[in-house]
Scaffold this active site. Structure first.
Site, PDB file in Angstrom:
ATOM      1  N   ASN A   1      -9.427  -1.318  12.253  1.00 40.24           N
ATOM      2  CA  ASN A   1     -10.810  -1.434  11.777  1.00 40.24           C
ATOM      3  C   ASN A   1     -10.987  -2.642  10.853  1.00 40.24           C
ATOM      4  O   ASN A   1     -11.975  -2.739  10.137  1.00 40.24           O
ATOM      5  CB  ASN A   1     -11.242  -0.148  11.047  1.00 40.24           C
ATOM      6  CG  ASN A   1     -10.428   0.112   9.790  1.00 40.24           C
ATOM      7  OD1 ASN A   1      -9.428  -0.565   9.547  1.00 40.24           O
ATOM      8  ND2 ASN A   1     -10.837   1.080   8.997  1.00 40.24           N
TER       9      ASN A   1
ATOM     10  N   HIS B   1      -8.987  -3.463   8.318  1.00 46.99           N
ATOM     11  CA  HIS B   1      -8.513  -3.313   6.937  1.00 46.99           C
ATOM     12  C   HIS B   1      -7.264  -4.159   6.693  1.00 46.99           C
ATOM     13  O   HIS B   1      -6.543  -4.524   7.623  1.00 46.99           O
ATOM     14  CB  HIS B   1      -8.292  -1.841   6.555  1.00 46.99           C
ATOM     15  CG  HIS B   1      -7.138  -1.142   7.203  1.00 46.99           C
ATOM     16  ND1 HIS B   1      -7.194   0.187   7.566  1.00 46.99           N
ATOM     17  CD2 HIS B   1      -5.896  -1.550   7.532  1.00 46.99           C
ATOM     18  CE1 HIS B   1      -6.037   0.545   8.071  1.00 46.99           C
ATOM     19  NE2 HIS B   1      -5.230  -0.490   8.074  1.00 46.99           N
TER      20      HIS B   1
ATOM     21  N   ASP C   1       0.831  -1.207   0.000  1.00 52.06           N
ATOM     22  CA  ASP C   1       0.000   0.000   0.000  1.00 52.06           C
ATOM     23  C   ASP C   1       0.863   1.253   0.000  1.00 52.06           C
ATOM     24  O   ASP C   1       2.055   1.196   0.267  1.00 52.06           O
ATOM     25  CB  ASP C   1      -1.005  -0.007   1.166  1.00 52.06           C
ATOM     26  CG  ASP C   1      -0.364  -0.321   2.515  1.00 52.06           C
ATOM     27  OD1 ASP C   1       0.872  -0.272   2.615  1.00 52.06           O
ATOM     28  OD2 ASP C   1      -1.104  -0.620   3.460  1.00 52.06           O
TER      29      ASP C   1
ATOM     30  N   GLU D   1     -10.176  -0.682   2.918  1.00 54.08           N
ATOM     31  CA  GLU D   1     -10.998  -0.224   4.031  1.00 54.08           C
ATOM     32  C   GLU D   1     -12.363  -0.905   3.992  1.00 54.08           C
ATOM     33  O   GLU D   1     -12.855  -1.254   2.908  1.00 54.08           O
ATOM     34  CB  GLU D   1     -11.211   1.296   3.915  1.00 54.08           C
ATOM     35  CG  GLU D   1      -9.929   2.113   4.004  1.00 54.08           C
ATOM     36  CD  GLU D   1      -9.473   2.352   5.428  1.00 54.08           C
ATOM     37  OE1 GLU D   1      -9.639   1.457   6.288  1.00 54.08           O
ATOM     38  OE2 GLU D   1      -8.951   3.441   5.682  1.00 54.08           O
TER      39      GLU D   1
HETATM   40  C1  GLP Z   1      -1.963   0.378   8.393  1.00 52.42           C
HETATM   41  C2  GLP Z   1      -1.430  -0.132   7.048  1.00 52.42           C
HETATM   42  C3  GLP Z   1      -1.429  -1.618   6.974  1.00 52.42           C
HETATM   43  C4  GLP Z   1      -0.966  -2.177   8.299  1.00 52.42           C
HETATM   44  C5  GLP Z   1      -2.035  -1.924   9.328  1.00 52.42           C
HETATM   45  C6  GLP Z   1      -1.665  -2.315  10.733  1.00 52.42           C
HETATM   46  O1  GLP Z   1      -2.945   1.340   8.200  1.00 52.42           O
HETATM   47  N1  GLP Z   1      -2.101   0.395   5.906  1.00 52.42           N
HETATM   48  O2  GLP Z   1      -0.609  -2.044   5.910  1.00 52.42           O
HETATM   49  O3  GLP Z   1      -0.730  -3.559   8.180  1.00 52.42           O
HETATM   50  O4  GLP Z   1      -2.518  -0.603   9.261  1.00 52.42           O
HETATM   51  O5  GLP Z   1      -0.673  -1.454  11.250  1.00 52.42           O
HETATM   52  P1  GLP Z   1       0.103  -1.743  12.593  1.00 52.42           P
HETATM   53  O6  GLP Z   1       0.934  -2.963  12.365  1.00 52.42           O
HETATM   54  O7  GLP Z   1       0.966  -0.517  12.822  1.00 52.42           O
HETATM   55  O8  GLP Z   1      -0.911  -1.941  13.667  1.00 52.42           O
END
Ligand code: GLP
Length: 234
Positions: free
Chosen positions: A133, A135, A74, A140
């Site tokens: 959430n 995703h 992403d 999303e």
């Molecule tokens: C973010 C990213 C994802 C990531 C997720 C969890 O928004 N877009 O690619 O895997 O949320 O993030 P974290 O590991 O910091 O909790």
């Protein structure tokens, strides 16, 4: 816990460090089996100890990632290459460079990205974090399984959860994400989940309805391994 589908494995590790070791073991085993593995790579905080462990093994000569292709999951829209918030930059610093990876596919133009991944023979492994959430990447809620690689508008929840990465800088409101269709087509999916703040969403991911309203729940139709620490599960 409720019954998990046959293809789903849940591994609970004591803490974030043990989780990193277990995830690194799994990734190294996959690379040993297929040295030219194609792997979709999440940024975010959860996989960072895993990437550090993989880098340690590469430096010690215990693992060789030189033929692996790292595929970007992403990206935010509207950033210059040298912007500190670039997820491409984060992936380079945390994964590509320290592991000695030379082949990458960047998420830039959705059609080109999908074509490049298809030319590689698809994804061998998707290494994912769990959005608070539900995703995946920036798929999303709601994101149906056939959602393609595309640009999206981030939800208020994701703008908030991404704020912690950027030390006061604004979170861009637009993003691009590998599609659910691509993620769900990976031959193996691995979901890393760490911390008590993910406990509720992890339960729903594994035990609630499989629904586009919780994109991560759709991973249960894949060959999925969830590696969670005790804080995220017990
Ligand atoms: C973010 C990213 C994802 C990531 C997720 C969890 O928004 N877009 O690619 O895997 O949320 O993030 P974290 O590991 O910091 O909790």
């Amino acid at each position: 816990m409720g019954n998990l589908p046959a293809g789903v494995t849940l591994k609970i590790e004591a803490d974030a460090q043990a989780l990193a070791h277990a995830a690194a073991d799994l990734i190294c085993a996959a690379v040993q089996q297929k040295p030219d593995l194609s792997i979709l790579v999440a940024t975010g905080n959860t996989p960072m100890p895993t990437y550090a462990e993989l880098a340690r093994r590469a430096a010690a000569g215990q693992a060789d990632f030189s033929r692996v292709t790292a595929v970007q999951l992403d990206e935010y829209l509207g950033l210059t290459d040298d912007d500190p918030r670039s997820l491409w930059g984060w992936m380079q610093r945390s994964f590509v460079a320290p592991l000695g990876i030379t082949r990458t596919i960047r998420l830039h133009v959705p059609e080109e990205f999908d074509r490049d991944v298809a030319a590689l023979g698809g994804l061998d492994l998707a290494l994912l974090g769990l959005g608070p959430n539900g995703h995946l990447g920036f798929n999303e809620p709601p994101s149906p399984p056939e959602s393609p690689t595309r640009t999206v508008t981030l939800t208020p929840e994701s703008l908030e959860s991404n704020r912690v990465y950027w030390n006061g800088l604004a979170v861009p409101t637009g993003a691009m994400t590998a599609g659910m269709n691509l993620i769900l087509s990976a031959r193996q999916t691995v979901l890393l989940v760490s911390g008590a703040h993910k406990r509720g969403i992890l339960r729903c991911t594994l035990e609630g309805d499989q629904t586009p309203n919780l994109p991560a729940s759709l991973l249960r139709r894949t060959a999925l391994t969830v590696i969670a620490d005790e804080a995220a599960w017990l």
